[in-house]
Enzyme design. Structure first.
Site, short mmCIF file in Angstrom:
data_model
loop_
_atom_site.label_atom_id
_atom_site.label_comp_id
_atom_site.label_asym_id
_atom_site.label_seq_id
_atom_site.Cartn_x
_atom_site.Cartn_y
_atom_site.Cartn_z
N LYS A 171 0.85 -1.18 0.00
CA LYS A 171 0.00 0.00 0.00
C LYS A 171 0.89 1.24 0.00
O LYS A 171 1.49 1.59 1.01
CB LYS A 171 -0.90 0.06 1.23
CG LYS A 171 -1.93 1.22 1.13
CD LYS A 171 -2.50 1.63 2.47
CE LYS A 171 -1.74 2.73 3.14
NZ LYS A 171 -1.76 4.05 2.41
N GLY A 202 -4.99 2.74 -1.29
CA GLY A 202 -6.02 2.92 -0.27
C GLY A 202 -5.54 3.82 0.84
O GLY A 202 -4.38 4.26 0.86
N GLY A 204 -5.10 4.61 5.15
CA GLY A 204 -4.64 3.85 6.29
C GLY A 204 -5.73 3.13 7.05
O GLY A 204 -5.61 1.94 7.35
N PRO A 205 -6.84 3.83 7.37
CA PRO A 205 -7.90 3.18 8.15
C PRO A 205 -8.56 2.00 7.44
O PRO A 205 -9.18 1.16 8.10
CB PRO A 205 -8.90 4.32 8.38
CG PRO A 205 -8.10 5.57 8.29
CD PRO A 205 -7.08 5.28 7.23
N GLY A 208 -4.64 0.03 4.91
CA GLY A 208 -3.54 -0.15 5.86
C GLY A 208 -3.93 -1.03 7.03
O GLY A 208 -3.17 -1.93 7.43
N GLU A 246 10.02 2.07 10.55
CA GLU A 246 10.87 3.26 10.55
C GLU A 246 9.93 4.44 10.73
O GLU A 246 9.10 4.71 9.86
CB GLU A 246 11.66 3.34 9.25
CG GLU A 246 12.79 4.37 9.30
CD GLU A 246 12.37 5.70 8.72
OE1 GLU A 246 12.10 6.63 9.53
OE2 GLU A 246 12.29 5.83 7.50
N CYS A 280 12.69 12.28 7.58
CA CYS A 280 12.53 11.86 8.97
C CYS A 280 13.77 12.04 9.83
O CYS A 280 13.67 12.27 11.03
CB CYS A 280 12.06 10.40 9.01
SG CYS A 280 13.07 9.31 8.00
N GLU A 379 7.84 16.58 15.77
CA GLU A 379 8.39 16.47 14.42
C GLU A 379 7.56 17.38 13.51
O GLU A 379 6.41 17.07 13.18
CB GLU A 379 8.34 15.02 13.94
CG GLU A 379 9.01 14.82 12.61
CD GLU A 379 9.00 13.37 12.16
OE1 GLU A 379 9.97 12.95 11.51
OE2 GLU A 379 8.03 12.65 12.47
#
Length: 476
Positions: A171, A202, A204-205, A208, A246, A280, A379
């Site tokens: 995904k 798609g 995440g909810p 994922g 990660e 990141c 972040e």
């Protein structure tokens, strides 16, 4: 206008079993650049079934088979480097030169490095006179990849997974899916067997979550926010699958007394502003001796003037950030920094001068920052630098380690040996010494809430294998 509304399952492009059309917005123009379909859990089921069937045969392929396949993928990737770069400019707003050389370039490096690792990777070792240890593919890998380095994060998972005999359900981010679709085309044309790699677009909810909790998925390799990573781990725990992550970072850069301050500050600014701050392990907290704070501020104010921002099709250092949502969050955090008492050295709220359209952010530098401020702890994932002062090395190390994260860290000193003494005290998975560049063979990953496991190079291969001990009887 790109039309990527089909998903790739069992070796062919097909209509999702439900779902809805989703617009991909070009962050530089705020116009629609293309469409995908946000698929459903039923599509994940279909992809997992295909991957499980393919695993029966692909897991039995030889080292030579996989080397041949990866070399074919490498050739296909090289042939389509410009296509990938063009897609990145549209979906991410990455400057054209940076997209081709850095974003696409890292994908090429992961492929080339993986091929070299596979040539000598020890799938079997003699542990003792009676025991042989074998390293075997895990099974079906659920890959959930982010929007900020979409090629890098696909290839640093896909290459070791393919090399060690696994199959995949992927995904990509629904914000930057174009490059993933091109990679799927490259894999198809290279002859990756049906079902070995499957792509399901798609959110995440839905997709994922379906991948993370699916009983047919043996491992999830996830890159994204710490918040989302926690959710993936919780869902995966129900089936005790391996979770490889990660996550976020808030990387310190300690400039020691005696270091070249002009060079250290300049390198920090350009390293952070690359990719519009959307990296990141970018050095977002610059720590300098209190006695040199005024000098550091002056250098930063001068250097940041050279960071050009604008149309990613032009010759600029920075394009926009990826989305309106990201732009709004960065603006809120800049405002929070001012409210909490940090001093603006450069930048601030709003778009850069002359840019009235697109999700452009002003390169922003805060000074007089303390480590309890929101901008020093969260972040931001944008072109925002916090400059903090310290009295001695012990305090610098304490400030650097005072964070929930531990992905990257940086140390600048008069010589490498002085930097290494401090680097050994930092709680981070990667410490860059005196401006060192990335090493594709070095393990990439972090301590604490920055994740579990490592990517890149030989150590990545260990993450994608199970270990089996074959133990013989004692000799008569």
């Amino acid at each position: 206008m790109r039309d990527y509304r089909k998903i790739y399952v069992d070796g062919c492009w097909s209509e999702p079993q439900g779902g809805r059309s989703h617009e991909i917005v070009n962050p530089a123009t705020e116009g629609v650049a293309g469409h995908i379909t946000l698929a459903t859990a039923a599509d994940v089921d279909r992809a997992v079934d295909a991957a499980r069937r393919a695993f029966r045969t692909y897991s039995r392929t030889t080292r030579e088979d996989r080397l041949s396949l990866l070399n074919a993928v490498l050739a296909g990737f090289a042939a389509r480097r410009q296509d990938l770069a063009d897609a990145l400019v549209e979906e991410l707003g990455a400057p054209a030169k940076f997209a081709l050389e850095a974003q696409v370039g890292t994908g090429f490096l992961h492929l080339a490095t993986g091929i070299e690792v596979l040539k000598s990777f020890a799938f079997e070792t003699q542990q003792s006179s009676r025991t042989v240890v074998r390293r075997e593919p895990i099974g079906v890998i659920g890959m959930i990849t982010p929007w900020n380095w979409p090629i890098n994060q696909v290839m640093c998972k896909l290459v070791p997974a393919l090399a060690t005999g696994n199959t995949m359900v992927h995904k990509p981010s629904e914000v930057t899916p174009f490059t993933a679709h091109i990679i799927a085309e490259i894999l198809h044309d290279a002859g990756v067997p049906p079902g070995v790699y499957n792509l399901v677009d798609g959110d995440g909810p839905t997709v994922g979550a379906a991948i993370s909790s699916h009983r047919g998925v043996d491992m999830v390799s996830f890159t994204g926010s710490t918040r989302a990573g926690i959710d993936v781990a919780r869902r995966g725990a129900e089936t005790v699958k391996r979770i490889h992550q990660e996550l976020g970072g808030k990387s310190p850069n300690i400039v020691l007394e005696g270091a070249d301050l002009q060079k250290a500050v300049g390198e920090n600014i350009y390293r952070l502003m690359m990719n519009s701050g959307q990296t990141c392990h970018a050095p977002t907290r610059l720590l300098v001796p209190n006695a040199r704070l005024a000098e550091a501020k002056a250098i930063a104010a001068a250097v940041v003037q050279g960071v050009t921002v604008g149309d990613p099709n032009g010759d600029v250092h920075m394009g926009p950030v990826v989305s309106k949502r990201q732009w709004t969050r960065i603006q809120e955090l800049i405002r929070k920094g001012v409210e909490e008492g940090a001093s603006l050295v450069a930048g601030g709220e709003g778009r850069p001068e002359g840019l009235s359209q697109g999700y452009y952010v002003r390169p922003t530098i805060f000074a007089d920052v303390t480590n309890d401020m929101t901008i020093a702890r969260e972040e931001i994932f944008g072109p925002v630098l916090c400059v903090l002062g310290y009295e001695d090395v012990d305090q610098a190390v304490a400030i650097a380690n005072d964070t929930d994260y531990g992905l990257g860290a940086y140390v600048q000193a008069a010589d490498d040996e002085a930097a290494l003494v401090v680097a050994e005290r930092l709680e981070a998975g990667m410490v860059y010494i005196n401006g060192a560049s990335e090493d594709p063979a070095a393990p990439f990953g972090g301590y604490k809430m920055s994740g579990n496991g490592r990517e890149w190079g030989p150590m990545a291969f260990q993450e994608f294998v199970e270990v089996k001990a074959l133990i013989r009887r004692d000799a008569a």
